[in-house]
Design a protein around this motif. Structure first.
Motif, mmCIF file in Angstrom:
data_model
loop_
_atom_site.group_PDB
_atom_site.id
_atom_site.type_symbol
_atom_site.label_atom_id
_atom_site.label_comp_id
_atom_site.label_asym_id
_atom_site.label_seq_id
_atom_site.Cartn_x
_atom_site.Cartn_y
_atom_site.Cartn_z
ATOM 1 N N UNK A 1 22.104 24.453 27.961
ATOM 2 C CA UNK A 1 22.511 23.994 26.641
ATOM 3 C C UNK A 1 22.509 25.196 25.709
ATOM 4 N N UNK A 2 23.684 25.598 25.238
ATOM 5 C CA UNK A 2 23.830 26.791 24.412
ATOM 6 C C UNK A 2 24.316 26.378 23.031
ATOM 7 N N UNK A 3 23.540 26.707 22.013
ATOM 8 C CA UNK A 3 23.823 26.225 20.660
ATOM 9 C C UNK A 3 24.445 27.259 19.730
ATOM 10 N N UNK A 4 24.492 28.546 20.138
ATOM 11 C CA UNK A 4 25.109 29.550 19.277
ATOM 12 C C UNK A 4 25.512 30.760 20.111
ATOM 13 N N UNK A 5 26.165 31.718 19.474
ATOM 14 C CA UNK A 5 26.682 32.886 20.166
ATOM 15 C C UNK A 5 25.568 33.732 20.786
ATOM 16 N N UNK A 6 24.404 33.766 20.171
ATOM 17 C CA UNK A 6 23.275 34.512 20.734
ATOM 18 C C UNK A 6 22.845 33.889 22.060
ATOM 19 N N UNK B 1 34.162 26.105 17.720
ATOM 20 C CA UNK B 1 33.202 25.707 18.758
ATOM 21 C C UNK B 1 31.793 26.018 18.267
ATOM 22 N N UNK B 2 30.921 25.004 18.314
ATOM 23 C CA UNK B 2 29.547 25.201 17.834
ATOM 24 C C UNK B 2 28.489 24.947 18.905
ATOM 25 N N UNK B 3 28.900 24.485 20.081
ATOM 26 C CA UNK B 3 27.937 24.237 21.146
ATOM 27 C C UNK B 3 28.639 24.121 22.485
ATOM 28 N N UNK B 4 27.944 24.578 23.541
ATOM 29 C CA UNK B 4 28.462 24.497 24.905
ATOM 30 C C UNK B 4 27.324 24.005 25.790
ATOM 31 N N UNK B 5 27.612 22.988 26.588
ATOM 32 C CA UNK B 5 26.639 22.464 27.537
ATOM 33 C C UNK B 5 27.263 22.558 28.919
ATOM 34 N N UNK B 6 26.572 23.230 29.846
ATOM 35 C CA UNK B 6 27.063 23.393 31.203
ATOM 36 C C UNK B 6 26.297 22.461 32.132
ATOM 37 N N UNK B 7 27.009 21.557 32.791
ATOM 38 C CA UNK B 7 26.421 20.626 33.742
ATOM 39 C C UNK B 7 26.819 20.991 35.157
ATOM 40 N N UNK B 8 26.510 20.134 36.104
ATOM 41 C CA UNK B 8 26.775 20.425 37.509
ATOM 42 C C UNK B 8 28.255 20.660 37.781
#
Length: 186
Positions: free
Chosen positions: A29-34, A51-58
């Motif tokens: 779960x990635x919430x910012x560029x850092x 884009x403000x958030x990226x979530x990587x699942x299976x």
């Protein structure tokens, strides 16, 4: 490469299915560029304005927008995902790891059996359903009849997440474990 998209219960998120494994183990779960420094794929996605958030699942990627309309953002996001997978670059940066186990779980050792049942129900019945909506949910703690869960991806900040917690998850856990009184998000 064909990438499917699915709406989620959260209008600010969209689920992308690239038709291949994204995270073989765990989630991220990635919430910012850092945070995105952990994933070249996430860095590309955060390069898309809005884009403000990226979530990587299976086998899926959930993207959260801060502003803009999906009809304008979706082509750029699809392009970023396609470019990433076609380049052969890894999903995770060297030395990065998925969020496989949450740290800081809390519960009384006397409740260990109850906690194991909660975790089993989360793993077998709840997490697969939540993943279907582009998110994840993990156990954080149990105290005095209250189960504490962390919601990620499309579930984080979703308008219907409270209803999911209170009516769906809480009722399921109470059915199997009468000691459970309520469920709270952390």
């Amino acid at each position: 490469m064909f990438i499917q998209t699915e709406a989620t219960p959260n209008p600010a998120t969209l689920k992308f299915l690239p038709g291949r494994a994204v995270m073989p183990d765990g989630t991220l779960d990635l919430r910012d560029l850092t945070d995105a420094e952990r994933s070249p794929l996430a860095q590309r996605l955060f390069g898309v304005t809005g884009v403000s958030g990226v979530f990587l699942g299976s086998d899926f990627i959930t993207v959260t927008k801060s502003d803009g309309e999906w009809q304008h953002l979706k082509p750029a996001i699809l392009g970023a995902i396609m470019e990433h997978f076609m380049s052969g670059a890894p999903v995770l940066a060297a030395g990065s790891a998925a969020d496989v186990i949450e740290e800081g779980e809390f519960f009384d050792p006397a409740d260990a059996e109850t906690v194991e049942t909660i975790k089993d129900l989360l793993e077998t019945r709840i997490r697969p359903a939540v993943a279907g909506d582009g998110g994840d949910i993990t156990f954080r703690g149990y105290r005095d009849g209250t189960v504490y869960l962390a919601m990620k991806g499309s579930c984080s900040g979703c308008p219907s997440s409270t209803a999911t917690l209170k009516h769906g998850i809480q009722n399921l856990l109470r059915h199997f474990l009468p000691d459970v009184r309520e469920v709270e998000a952390v």
